[in-house]
Design a protein around this motif. Structure first.
Motif, PDB file in Angstrom:
ATOM      1  N   ARG A   1      35.914  29.741  39.733  1.00 14.01           N
ATOM      2  CA  ARG A   1      35.862  29.570  42.296  1.00 14.01           C
ATOM      3  C   ARG A   1      35.393  31.083  42.052  1.00 14.01           C
ATOM      4  NH1 ARG A   1      41.350  27.107  43.504  1.00 14.01           N
ATOM      5  NH2 ARG A   1      41.761  25.158  41.759  1.00 14.01           N
ATOM      6  N   GLU A   2      34.683  31.839  40.716  1.00 18.22           N
ATOM      7  CA  GLU A   2      33.835  32.880  41.393  1.00 18.22           C
ATOM      8  C   GLU A   2      32.602  32.265  42.369  1.00 18.22           C
ATOM      9  OE1 GLU A   2      31.685  33.978  37.774  1.00 18.22           O
ATOM     10  OE2 GLU A   2      30.179  32.969  38.429  1.00 18.22           O
ATOM     11  N   THR A   3      32.645  33.374  43.231  1.00 17.68           N
ATOM     12  CA  THR A   3      31.728  33.224  44.090  1.00 17.68           C
ATOM     13  C   THR A   3      30.835  34.613  44.314  1.00 17.68           C
ATOM     14  OG1 THR A   3      33.287  32.526  46.077  1.00 17.68           O
ATOM     15  CG2 THR A   3      31.752  33.676  47.091  1.00 17.68           C
ATOM     16  N   LEU A   4      29.015  34.206  43.752  1.00 18.47           N
ATOM     17  CA  LEU A   4      28.258  35.403  44.063  1.00 18.47           C
ATOM     18  C   LEU A   4      27.846  35.874  45.318  1.00 18.47           C
ATOM     19  CD1 LEU A   4      25.613  33.634  42.080  1.00 18.47           C
ATOM     20  CD2 LEU A   4      28.012  35.350  41.082  1.00 18.47           C
ATOM     21  N   VAL A   5      27.510  37.173  45.975  1.00 19.93           N
ATOM     22  CA  VAL A   5      27.537  37.301  47.248  1.00 19.93           C
ATOM     23  C   VAL A   5      26.109  38.146  47.095  1.00 19.93           C
ATOM     24  CG1 VAL A   5      28.434  39.338  48.756  1.00 19.93           C
ATOM     25  CG2 VAL A   5      29.355  37.542  47.616  1.00 19.93           C
ATOM     26  N   GLN A   6      25.103  38.281  47.543  1.00 20.92           N
ATOM     27  CA  GLN A   6      24.366  38.828  47.532  1.00 20.92           C
ATOM     28  C   GLN A   6      24.070  40.389  47.300  1.00 20.92           C
ATOM     29  OE1 GLN A   6      20.570  37.843  50.157  1.00 20.92           O
ATOM     30  NE2 GLN A   6      20.949  35.279  49.152  1.00 20.92           N
ATOM     31  N   ALA A   7      23.588  41.103  46.611  1.00 18.01           N
ATOM     32  CA  ALA A   7      24.039  42.581  47.052  1.00 18.01           C
ATOM     33  C   ALA A   7      22.274  43.371  46.673  1.00 18.01           C
ATOM     34  CB  ALA A   7      25.040  43.165  46.066  1.00 18.01           C
ATOM     35  N   VAL A   8      22.482  44.947  47.143  1.00 20.49           N
ATOM     36  CA  VAL A   8      20.828  45.145  46.889  1.00 20.49           C
ATOM     37  C   VAL A   8      21.665  47.096  45.756  1.00 20.49           C
ATOM     38  CG1 VAL A   8      19.380  47.163  46.993  1.00 20.49           C
ATOM     39  CG2 VAL A   8      19.861  44.309  48.165  1.00 20.49           C
TER      40      VAL A   8
ATOM     41  N   TYR B   1      23.373  40.127  42.601  1.00 16.74           N
ATOM     42  CA  TYR B   1      24.750  39.379  43.325  1.00 16.74           C
ATOM     43  C   TYR B   1      26.100  40.551  43.143  1.00 16.74           C
ATOM     44  CZ  TYR B   1      22.082  35.144  44.372  1.00 16.74           C
ATOM     45  OH  TYR B   1      20.750  34.607  44.736  1.00 16.74           O
ATOM     46  N   TRP B   2      27.322  40.523  43.676  1.00 18.01           N
ATOM     47  CA  TRP B   2      28.624  40.296  43.572  1.00 18.01           C
ATOM     48  C   TRP B   2      29.207  39.494  42.663  1.00 18.01           C
ATOM     49  CZ3 TRP B   2      28.055  45.280  42.577  1.00 18.01           C
ATOM     50  CH2 TRP B   2      28.207  46.427  43.544  1.00 18.01           C
ATOM     51  N   VAL B   3      30.130  39.245  41.717  1.00 19.78           N
ATOM     52  CA  VAL B   3      30.307  38.619  40.890  1.00 19.78           C
ATOM     53  C   VAL B   3      32.198  38.715  41.630  1.00 19.78           C
ATOM     54  CG1 VAL B   3      31.181  37.172  39.507  1.00 19.78           C
ATOM     55  CG2 VAL B   3      29.053  37.567  39.380  1.00 19.78           C
ATOM     56  N   LEU B   4      32.724  37.709  42.693  1.00 24.59           N
ATOM     57  CA  LEU B   4      33.928  37.644  43.138  1.00 24.59           C
ATOM     58  C   LEU B   4      35.063  36.894  42.300  1.00 24.59           C
ATOM     59  CD1 LEU B   4      32.632  39.990  45.347  1.00 24.59           C
ATOM     60  CD2 LEU B   4      34.271  38.911  46.874  1.00 24.59           C
ATOM     61  N   THR B   5      35.439  37.275  41.375  1.00 27.13           N
ATOM     62  CA  THR B   5      36.493  36.234  40.865  1.00 27.13           C
ATOM     63  C   THR B   5      37.884  35.524  41.410  1.00 27.13           C
ATOM     64  OG1 THR B   5      34.911  36.146  39.034  1.00 27.13           O
ATOM     65  CG2 THR B   5      37.227  35.484  38.593  1.00 27.13           C
ATOM     66  N   PRO B   6      38.538  34.830  41.634  1.00 31.41           N
ATOM     67  CA  PRO B   6      40.274  35.259  42.064  1.00 31.41           C
ATOM     68  C   PRO B   6      40.635  35.179  40.619  1.00 31.41           C
ATOM     69  CG  PRO B   6      39.005  33.160  42.759  1.00 31.41           C
ATOM     70  CD  PRO B   6      37.943  33.597  41.872  1.00 31.41           C
ATOM     71  N   LEU B   7      42.251  36.161  40.653  1.00 30.52           N
ATOM     72  CA  LEU B   7      42.626  36.855  39.645  1.00 30.52           C
ATOM     73  C   LEU B   7      44.378  36.077  40.253  1.00 30.52           C
ATOM     74  CD1 LEU B   7      42.414  38.240  37.025  1.00 30.52           C
ATOM     75  CD2 LEU B   7      43.936  40.021  38.002  1.00 30.52           C
ATOM     76  N   LEU B   8      44.784  35.267  38.579  1.00 29.46           N
ATOM     77  CA  LEU B   8      45.864  34.348  39.548  1.00 29.46           C
ATOM     78  C   LEU B   8      46.877  35.483  38.879  1.00 29.46           C
ATOM     79  CD1 LEU B   8      47.690  32.049  40.438  1.00 29.46           C
ATOM     80  CD2 LEU B   8      46.726  30.750  38.550  1.00 29.46           C
ATOM     81  N   ARG B   9      48.052  35.585  39.621  1.00 29.28           N
ATOM     82  CA  ARG B   9      49.172  36.777  38.987  1.00 29.28           C
ATOM     83  C   ARG B   9      50.193  35.565  38.552  1.00 29.28           C
ATOM     84  NH1 ARG B   9      51.103  42.576  42.030  1.00 29.28           N
ATOM     85  NH2 ARG B   9      50.886  40.204  43.854  1.00 29.28           N
TER      86      ARG B   9
END
Length: 282
Positions: free
Chosen positions: A97-104, A111-119
């Protein structure tokens, strides 16, 4: 003996350039002066606020990592009280379920890689695991960098970035992301009980060929002193202009001297019964 007197010789004459300034121009100039001084003072106050902010953020960034705020206090998390805190959190990554956000970044575009962390308590926290270049946006190219099982992440607490980036809105339906909008990403990935903030993982979080962490840019422009000096300088120049104007128009005094009745040449002044009367500035 008759004494020739030119018309108006018995009336004071204002020197050239000594016209009285109009009332509305005077009021406008004084108002502008007050505004300029107020702007200068405001910039001085802003500078003090910015220096305090920089000092506060420096202390947060370099402090030992602390657990993230408890879910009961998530609603109170704010940029003023919590952003850039050095925090730690543990759980299991949901890589599917990761999300890629454009970045420079300093590493180039990607891209930034945003991944949910389940606690273990069922809550989830979005982790910005770091940066990947465009050629590694496909998760299959970095499988060895996606750890399975329980992990502990340390990094900086960041506040959500709603709507999108500069002149570019996020388009969730097309999976185009220009900002790290926690609520929108959670809705698009069907995440539950998600913290209203995300965490920028630090440099030690990289695993194998995974995202490069520790690229958070912390920069607070502090040009307030220059702005303050500019406003004060403009006020000083305006004050000087007002002084010259009022001195020449409103506060300039006159004195009486004699002028020959038959001419206007100041070099021909003399005294006597045939002298006329003129006015000179003092």
């Amino acid at each position: 003996m008759s004494i020739p007197v030119r018309p108006g010789d018995d009336e004071p004459r204002s020197p050239a350039g000594a016209a009285r300034p109009s009332l509305w121009l005077t009021v406008l100039s004084l108002t502008a002066f007050v505004v300029l001084i107020a702007l200068g003072v405001w910039q001085v106050e802003r500078r003090a606020w910015k220096l305090a902010l920089i000092d506060r953020v420096e202390q947060r960034v370099h402090a030992p990592a602390q657990p993230i705020p408890a879910p009961a206090s998530w609603a109170a998390v704010s940029a003023a009280s919590d952003e850039y805190r050095h925090v730690s959190v543990s759980g299991r990554f949901l890589h599917d379920r990761e999300t890629l956000v454009q970045a420079v970044t300093e590493e180039g575009p990607g891209y930034w890689v945003l991944t949910p962390l389940l606690r273990v308590d069922g809550t989830q926290v979005l982790i910005n695991r770091g940066f990947v270049p465009s050629e590694r946006r496909d998760p299959s190219t970095r499988k060895d960098g996606n750890p399975a099982g329980q992990v502990e992440v340390t990094g900086l607490l960041r506040i959500t970035e709603p709507k999108g980036g500069f002149l570019r809105d996020n388009v969730p339906q097309h999976n185009r992301w220009y900002s790290r909008d926690v609520a929108a990403i959670a809705a698009a990935r069907d995440l539950q009980k998600v913290a209203p903030f995300f965490i920028d993982a630090d440099a030690g979080s990289q695993v194998g060929n995974g995202p490069i962490g520790g690229l958070t840019v912390i920069r607070f422009p502090n040009n307030h002193l220059i702005y303050a000096l500019t406003w004060f300088a403009l006020a000083f120049l305006l004050a000087g202009r007002l002084f010259v104007t009022f001195r020449g128009g409103l506060f300039r005094r006159t004195r009486f001297v004699h002028e020959p009745a038959g001419g206007f040449d100041a070099s021909a002044r003399r005294t006597g019964s045939d002298a006329g009367t003129i006015v000179e500035p003092t």
